[in-house]
Scaffold this motif. Structure first.
Motif, PDB file in Angstrom:
ATOM      1  N   ALA A 138     -48.634  -3.964  50.738  1.00 35.65           N
ATOM      2  CA  ALA A 138     -48.458  -4.936  51.791  1.00 35.65           C
ATOM      3  C   ALA A 138     -47.192  -5.230  51.868  1.00 35.65           C
ATOM      4  O   ALA A 138     -46.721  -5.585  53.160  1.00 35.65           O
ATOM      5  N   VAL A 176     -45.604  -2.629  54.230  1.00 30.57           N
ATOM      6  CA  VAL A 176     -46.257  -2.669  55.591  1.00 30.57           C
ATOM      7  C   VAL A 176     -45.622  -3.810  56.360  1.00 30.57           C
ATOM      8  O   VAL A 176     -45.245  -3.627  57.624  1.00 30.57           O
ATOM      9  N   TYR A 177     -45.735  -5.038  55.814  1.00 30.34           N
ATOM     10  CA  TYR A 177     -45.128  -6.143  56.284  1.00 30.34           C
ATOM     11  C   TYR A 177     -43.542  -6.147  56.670  1.00 30.34           C
ATOM     12  O   TYR A 177     -43.458  -6.480  57.729  1.00 30.34           O
ATOM     13  N   GLY A 211     -43.082  -3.965  59.969  1.00 26.61           N
ATOM     14  CA  GLY A 211     -43.385  -4.588  60.858  1.00 26.61           C
ATOM     15  C   GLY A 211     -42.405  -6.043  61.417  1.00 26.61           C
ATOM     16  O   GLY A 211     -42.423  -6.316  62.250  1.00 26.61           O
ATOM     17  N   ASN A 212     -41.622  -6.564  60.081  1.00 23.26           N
ATOM     18  CA  ASN A 212     -41.117  -7.349  60.179  1.00 23.26           C
ATOM     19  C   ASN A 212     -39.380  -7.182  59.563  1.00 23.26           C
ATOM     20  O   ASN A 212     -39.118  -7.740  58.534  1.00 23.26           O
ATOM     21  N   ALA A 272     -48.358 -15.202  57.596  1.00 19.49           N
ATOM     22  CA  ALA A 272     -48.100 -13.846  57.831  1.00 19.49           C
ATOM     23  C   ALA A 272     -48.095 -12.554  56.849  1.00 19.49           C
ATOM     24  O   ALA A 272     -48.875 -11.525  57.059  1.00 19.49           O
ATOM     25  N   PHE A 273     -47.711 -12.707  55.791  1.00 18.68           N
ATOM     26  CA  PHE A 273     -47.755 -11.801  54.763  1.00 18.68           C
ATOM     27  C   PHE A 273     -48.954 -11.629  54.241  1.00 18.68           C
ATOM     28  O   PHE A 273     -49.688 -10.504  54.122  1.00 18.68           O
ATOM     29  N   LYS A 299     -51.795 -12.407  55.918  1.00 11.57           N
ATOM     30  CA  LYS A 299     -52.701 -11.497  57.082  1.00 11.57           C
ATOM     31  C   LYS A 299     -52.271 -10.187  57.027  1.00 11.57           C
ATOM     32  O   LYS A 299     -53.232  -9.432  57.014  1.00 11.57           O
ATOM     33  N   CYS A 300     -51.276  -9.867  56.841  1.00  8.13           N
ATOM     34  CA  CYS A 300     -50.935  -8.344  56.440  1.00  8.13           C
ATOM     35  C   CYS A 300     -51.784  -7.739  55.174  1.00  8.13           C
ATOM     36  O   CYS A 300     -52.328  -6.634  55.401  1.00  8.13           O
ATOM     37  N   SER A 325     -55.178  -6.954  56.003  1.00  5.28           N
ATOM     38  CA  SER A 325     -55.337  -5.827  57.280  1.00  5.28           C
ATOM     39  C   SER A 325     -55.956  -4.764  56.860  1.00  5.28           C
ATOM     40  O   SER A 325     -55.720  -4.467  55.636  1.00  5.28           O
ATOM     41  N   SER A 339     -54.933  -1.707  57.418  1.00  6.95           N
ATOM     42  CA  SER A 339     -53.858  -0.708  56.915  1.00  6.95           C
ATOM     43  C   SER A 339     -53.388  -0.914  55.672  1.00  6.95           C
ATOM     44  O   SER A 339     -52.943   0.113  55.002  1.00  6.95           O
ATOM     45  N   VAL A 340     -53.553  -2.019  54.872  1.00  6.29           N
ATOM     46  CA  VAL A 340     -53.439  -2.455  53.158  1.00  6.29           C
ATOM     47  C   VAL A 340     -54.486  -2.122  52.618  1.00  6.29           C
ATOM     48  O   VAL A 340     -54.684  -1.392  51.688  1.00  6.29           O
TER      49      VAL A 340
END
Length: 377
Positions: A14, A17-18, A21-22, A295-296, A298-299, A302, A304-305
């Protein structure tokens, strides 16, 4: 900052991926027991000191911790107002993810879960098994008929205790207390099972096993090793913890063509609905990174994780589960992998080909997980 007692591969995925994107947000990951010399008690004390000194992490992975303690002391943020944002359009197993239900607030959510699974050479015995005592009696009865193999394939007292706790632990432990009566009952059954398991073992057998454990514990209390042991007649029954589709669930479902009467069920009769929530996250009250923490999370939820299987639990996301079911239904003839072991009779290598579960197995799994109601954490 994200904190966990032990290293967690899903959390690392996670973060990866996070972070992609950030890129402007740096996510630090602190593992309390990363240094093997640090005890559980020391790690908890160090975390509590950080919290009390206003140096708390933004997110805590609460696996192995007393959730109620952190909730009652007001250390976790009520995230009920953020759940829709965290989950987006994703459907989840709410009975699993929201296992810690206070009735009003939501303080933690589980991203993964594991299941106890009973694997049998002869599935007809399942009707006789409702609790640990039933398993003990079957073990003792079956062992009397064996001369060169075990019933459960357990070698040490620790392995017996770990196995018994998979089904008796929920009666023994709560977050706030220990049932001495249930503990005594479990230890009595465990002692009988241990004595029975030693019946056909020599000191050399145990020494070889202990050497194997030094180098590779991947098969310890693992459905893959249990299936292989049952197929080559090393053991007859196994009680394990199951964590993923790719090798574990698919391996168990690949046993039937070789052992026609074999079968499995999740937990024992009295424990139907038992599960182990994992990757349990809470946001610390008072964090100045609240939006980023949400937001983390949420990631973390997701696809993708969640779609990446890392051996630490099944996903709670419906879409990810559905993808695994479809793979079994649509590609049932596709070869997914193999597992192997030494056949003690021939001393040759036995290779088990692994295929996806059929529609019936997938449907049964899906029905079962939607009825889970007994979290053990």
């Amino acid at each position: 900052c994200v904190y966990s007692l032990e290293d967690n591969e899903t959390i690392r995925q996670a973060i990866k991926v996070y972070q992609a994107g950030n890129p402007n947000v740096v996510v630090e990951y602190e593992v309390g027991m990363e240094d093997k010399s640090i005890t559980y008690e020391d790690a908890i004390k160090q975390l509590n000191v950080k919290i009390l000194s206003d140096n708390a992490p933004d997110i805590i992975v609460l696996d192995g911790m007393s959730i109620s303690t952190y909730v009652e002391k007001g250390l976790l943020l009520d995230i009920s107002g953020y759940q829709q944002e965290i989950l987006g359009e994703s459907g989840i197993l709410e009975n699993v993810s929201n296992f810690y239900d206070t009735g009003k607030e939501t303080y933690v959510m589980a991203a993964k879960f594991e299941l106890p699974i009973l694997i049998m050479e002869d599935e007809s015995v399942v009707k006789e098994l409702n609790n640990l005592t039933d398993l003990k009696e079957l073990t003792l009865e079956t062992q009397q008929q064996l001369t060169d193999s075990q019933v459960l394939g357990l070698y040490t007292a620790q392995e017996v205790i770990d196995t018994c706790m998979l089904t008796a632990g929920n009666n023994i432990l709560t977050e706030d207390s220990i049932s001495e009566e249930a503990l005594r009952e479990m230890l009595t059954d465990a002692k009988d099972i241990y004595d029975s398991e030693l019946t056909t073992l020599t000191e050399t057998d145990i020494a070889y096993h202990m050497d194997d454990m030094k180098y590779d514990q991947s098969m310890y209390l693992n459905p893959i090793g249990s299936v292989l042991n049952i197929i080559v007649d090393v053991s007859k029954i196994s009680l394990n913890k199951m964590s993923c589709f790719q090798m574990e669930f698919n391996t168990v479902n690949s046993m039937k063509p070789i052992k026609e009467n074999s079968g499995y069920q999740f937990g024992l009769g009295e424990d139907e609905g038992l599960f182990f929530p994992t990757c349990i996250l809470g946001i610390c009250e008072g964090t100045n990174m609240e939006a980023e923490a949400v937001a983390f999370m949420k990631c973390l939820f997701s696809d993708s994780v969640q779609a990446v299987e890392l051996g630490d639990g099944f996903s709670v996301c419906e879409s990810v589960l559905e993808n695994h079911y479809n793979k079994g239904m649509d590609e049932v003839d596709d070869f997914l992998g193999a597992a192997s072991c030494v056949d003690p009779d021939t001393l040759g290598i036995f290779v088990l080909e692994i295929y996806g579960p059929d529609a019936e197995a997938s449907k049964a799994f899906d029905t079962y997980v939607h009825q889970l109601s007994m979290p053990f954490y």
